[in-house]
Write an enzyme that holds these catalytic residues in place. Structure first.
Site, PDB file in Angstrom:
ATOM      1  N   CYS A   1       0.813  -1.215   0.000  1.00  0.00           N
ATOM      2  CA  CYS A   1       0.000   0.000   0.000  1.00  0.00           C
ATOM      3  C   CYS A   1       0.848   1.267   0.000  1.00  0.00           C
ATOM      4  CB  CYS A   1      -0.941  -0.002   1.209  1.00  0.00           C
ATOM      5  SG  CYS A   1      -1.922   1.498   1.347  1.00  0.00           S
TER       6      CYS A   1
ATOM      7  N   CYS B   1      -1.579   1.830  -2.865  1.00  0.00           N
ATOM      8  CA  CYS B   1      -2.543   2.899  -2.617  1.00  0.00           C
ATOM      9  C   CYS B   1      -1.943   4.302  -2.613  1.00  0.00           C
ATOM     10  CB  CYS B   1      -3.228   2.686  -1.270  1.00  0.00           C
ATOM     11  SG  CYS B   1      -3.614   0.988  -0.846  1.00  0.00           S
TER      12      CYS B   1
ATOM     13  N   LYS C   1      -0.122   5.452  -5.956  1.00  0.00           N
ATOM     14  CA  LYS C   1      -1.175   5.458  -6.976  1.00  0.00           C
ATOM     15  C   LYS C   1      -2.069   6.680  -6.821  1.00  0.00           C
ATOM     16  CE  LYS C   1      -4.811   3.268  -6.041  1.00  0.00           C
ATOM     17  NZ  LYS C   1      -5.677   2.148  -5.609  1.00  0.00           N
TER      18      LYS C   1
ATOM     19  N   ALA D   1      12.227 -13.447   6.802  1.00  0.00           N
ATOM     20  CA  ALA D   1      11.952 -14.403   7.874  1.00  0.00           C
ATOM     21  C   ALA D   1      11.231 -15.612   7.301  1.00  0.00           C
ATOM     22  CB  ALA D   1      11.095 -13.757   8.956  1.00  0.00           C
TER      23      ALA D   1
ATOM     24  N   GLY E   1      -6.123  -6.514 -18.128  1.00  0.00           N
ATOM     25  CA  GLY E   1      -6.853  -6.819 -16.901  1.00  0.00           C
ATOM     26  C   GLY E   1      -8.117  -5.998 -16.793  1.00  0.00           C
TER      27      GLY E   1
ATOM     28  N   TYR F   1      -9.780  -3.535 -10.611  1.00  0.00           N
ATOM     29  CA  TYR F   1      -9.667  -2.115 -10.255  1.00  0.00           C
ATOM     30  C   TYR F   1      -8.266  -1.566 -10.496  1.00  0.00           C
ATOM     31  CZ  TYR F   1      -7.492  -3.286  -5.752  1.00  0.00           C
ATOM     32  OH  TYR F   1      -6.637  -3.737  -4.776  1.00  0.00           O
ATOM     33  N   ILE F   2      -7.226  -2.379 -10.327  1.00  0.00           N
ATOM     34  CA  ILE F   2      -5.873  -1.874 -10.553  1.00  0.00           C
ATOM     35  C   ILE F   2      -5.684  -1.530 -12.019  1.00  0.00           C
ATOM     36  CG2 ILE F   2      -3.410  -2.446 -10.453  1.00  0.00           C
ATOM     37  CD1 ILE F   2      -4.009  -4.228  -8.066  1.00  0.00           C
TER      38      ILE F   2
ATOM     39  N   LEU G   1      -7.930  -0.702 -14.266  1.00  0.00           N
ATOM     40  CA  LEU G   1      -8.728   0.449 -14.674  1.00  0.00           C
ATOM     41  C   LEU G   1      -8.186   1.743 -14.079  1.00  0.00           C
ATOM     42  CD1 LEU G   1     -12.205  -1.243 -14.338  1.00  0.00           C
ATOM     43  CD2 LEU G   1     -10.809  -1.001 -16.380  1.00  0.00           C
ATOM     44  N   GLU G   2      -7.704   1.682 -12.852  1.00  0.00           N
ATOM     45  CA  GLU G   2      -7.071   2.871 -12.259  1.00  0.00           C
ATOM     46  C   GLU G   2      -5.832   3.262 -13.052  1.00  0.00           C
ATOM     47  OE1 GLU G   2      -8.341   2.351  -7.556  1.00  0.00           O
ATOM     48  OE2 GLU G   2      -6.499   1.420  -8.290  1.00  0.00           O
TER      49      GLU G   2
ATOM     50  N   HIS H   1     -27.155  21.224   0.293  1.00  0.00           N
ATOM     51  CA  HIS H   1     -27.377  21.730  -1.065  1.00  0.00           C
ATOM     52  C   HIS H   1     -26.491  22.940  -1.354  1.00  0.00           C
ATOM     53  CE1 HIS H   1     -29.703  22.347  -4.703  1.00  0.00           C
ATOM     54  NE2 HIS H   1     -29.751  23.643  -4.405  1.00  0.00           N
TER      55      HIS H   1
ATOM     56  N   GLU I   1     -26.280  14.996  -1.694  1.00  0.00           N
ATOM     57  CA  GLU I   1     -27.669  15.130  -1.251  1.00  0.00           C
ATOM     58  C   GLU I   1     -28.601  14.187  -1.996  1.00  0.00           C
ATOM     59  OE1 GLU I   1     -29.838  18.780  -2.320  1.00  0.00           O
ATOM     60  OE2 GLU I   1     -28.141  19.276  -3.628  1.00  0.00           O
TER      61      GLU I   1
END
Length: 458
Positions: A42, A47, A50, A114, A173, A176-177, A179-180, A434, A439
């Site tokens: 991330c 994240c 990006k 590890a 692909g 979401y990755i 398309l982003e 508003h 809303e």
């Protein structure tokens, strides 16, 4: 026997760091190891960098829109190197914070790989340590598809080390990755093709949202190629040739494989420790995140359940409280709000229409409109769609979905209502702010359709 640590955490991403830090804060003797970078995917190749690049792409659009509002703005093109420098500096700053948080809590930090030697012994770099309890939080890793020439393509991590913007890009692909990335690269000036195997992208998301995103991306000039899974890549005269079914071909300067991620469990010594995995390599856990070894736990993307940073963090915190804080609890995987930072962005929480309809009759409320900003700017592909899914029997809002400006910010608040079990009547008696897009969620009065009636009858 006496152990070196009460808890040893393998993996320094969001899940592992939170679990280690909170456990140490509760007084446990904690060790934690990370072989690559603190903060995990991330913070370093996900994240955070990006979203910085999403912001960069959006600024270009705002500059173009400014004239419609009376501003005279001139641009000289995008400076990729300057963006990369700012992005990398922020990533480094955030990554260093994880180290400071762990040290402040009193955890022992190991900058090394590890692996498990047995059920209580961990090989960390060139030393061995023991622990009464172990948490595996090694996350996931991007994968390439098994096709000819796959080594020519890039994976999602590689976006953040590119020295310059490719002029022509193919993104492989439909998740979401992918398309982003397509929206980022298009917004920064590249020509973009997206190739995916299904009829619509974003499998698992609400159907109306999927269709609306196709329309939005197409209107912005991103070429979407459905039912087009690549079969091979080849480099010819400095270009990458992508071939798909029916001899479809695309030329590009770069090809990104965004076709999924897999749990990072290979060569961790799981078999030696008696930890079972499924056919895809994900660690098998129960509802308390125990593995087949009751004192070994697994959290985050390594279990391949809900692969989101806030979810991993919540689970890590809950596990630490349970083990060492005398506050046993679980983090719920139900009604998890999430966002897709496409252009425009998507926000969603709860059930899709198809999921809700499978459980019984539901009322569907949908509105679609051009937000005020774009009634002025006339920018194509920026319409908003908002949707509520309501149980006919209980009047509870089972799902809320949005594509449009500020969708992620709006959906965080809507997520609270859905998690609390708010009804449509609760939404209806809430006064809207508003003029905002938000809303509309509290002014939807006319039912668009009903669904799931057949399922209820059966």
């Amino acid at each position: 026997m006496a152990y070196d640590f009460d808890l040893f955490v393998i993996g320094g991403g969001s899940a592992g760091v939170r679990c280690a830090r909170i456990s140490a804060g509760h007084g446990a003797r904690v060790g934690i190891a990370e072989e690559r970078f603190w903060g995990g995917t991330c913070v370093n190749v996900g994240c955070v960098p990006k979203k910085i690049m999403v912001n960069a792409a959006e600024y270009g659009m705002w500059a173009e829109d400014a004239a419609a509002f009376g501003w005279s703005v001139t641009t000289e093109g995008h400076d990729w190197a300057k963006l990369a420098q700012a992005r990398d500096a922020e990533v480094a700053r955030l990554s260093s914070i994880y180290d400071k948080l762990l040290q402040g809590a009193g955890a022992t930090i190991f900058n090394a790989r590890a692996t498990l030697v047995d059920a209580h012994t961990i090989q960390v770099g060139d030393q061995r340590v023991t622990a009464e309890r172990i948490v595996i939080a090694t996350g996931g890793q991007a994968v390439r598809p098994d096709i000819q020439g796959a080594e020519i393509g890039l994976i999602s991590d590689d976006l953040f080390t590119l020295p310059e913007l490719p002029k022509r890009v193919v993104v492989v692909g439909g998740g979401y990755i992918a398309l982003e990335f397509a929206c980022i690269l298009k917004g920064l000036g590249a020509e973009v093709d997206v190739m995916y195997r299904a009829a619509l992208p974003l499998r698992g998301f609400d159907e109306d949202i999927r269709q609306a995103l196709v329309e939005a991306m197409t209107a912005q000039g991103i070429r979407l190629n459905a039912n087009a899974a690549p079969t091979s890549l080849a480099r010819v005269d400095g270009q990458v040739i992508v071939t798909a079914a029916d001899n479809m071909m695309r030329e590009a300067d770069a090809v990104f494989f965004c076709t999924g991620r897999k749990p990072y469990t290979a060569k961790l010594g799981l078999e030696a420790a008696g930890v079972a995995v499924d056919k895809d390599g994900a660690i098998i856990v129960d509802d308390d995140h125990r593995t087949s070894q009751p004192h070994i736990y697994a959290i985050g993307d390594v279990i391949d359940r809900v692969n989101l940073t806030p979810m991993a963090t919540a689970v890590g915190h809950a596990l630490a409280d349970t083990l060492f804080g005398n506050k046993p609890r679980r983090a719920s995987y139900r009604n998890v709000p999430t966002a897709v930072f496409t252009s425009p962005p998507i926000g969603t929480v709860g059930l899709s229409e198809a999921e809700a309809a499978a459980e019984g009759p539901v009322d569907i409320y949908v509105t679609r409109f051009t937000p005020m900003r774009h009634t002025i700017s006339r920018r194509q592909g920026r319409r908003t769609l908002m949707k509520l899914i309501v149980c006919q029997r209980t009047d509870k809002v089972l799902g809320a979905h949005m594509i449009g400006e500020d969708a992620a910010e709006i959906m965080q608040g809507i997520g609270i209502a859905v998690v609390m079990g708010a009804t449509k009547a609760d939404f209806d008696r809430t006064i809207g702010i508003h003029p905002t897009a938000a809303e509309e969620f509290v002014t939807l009065r006319t039912r668009t359709r009903e669904a799931g009636v057949k399922a209820a009858a059966e």
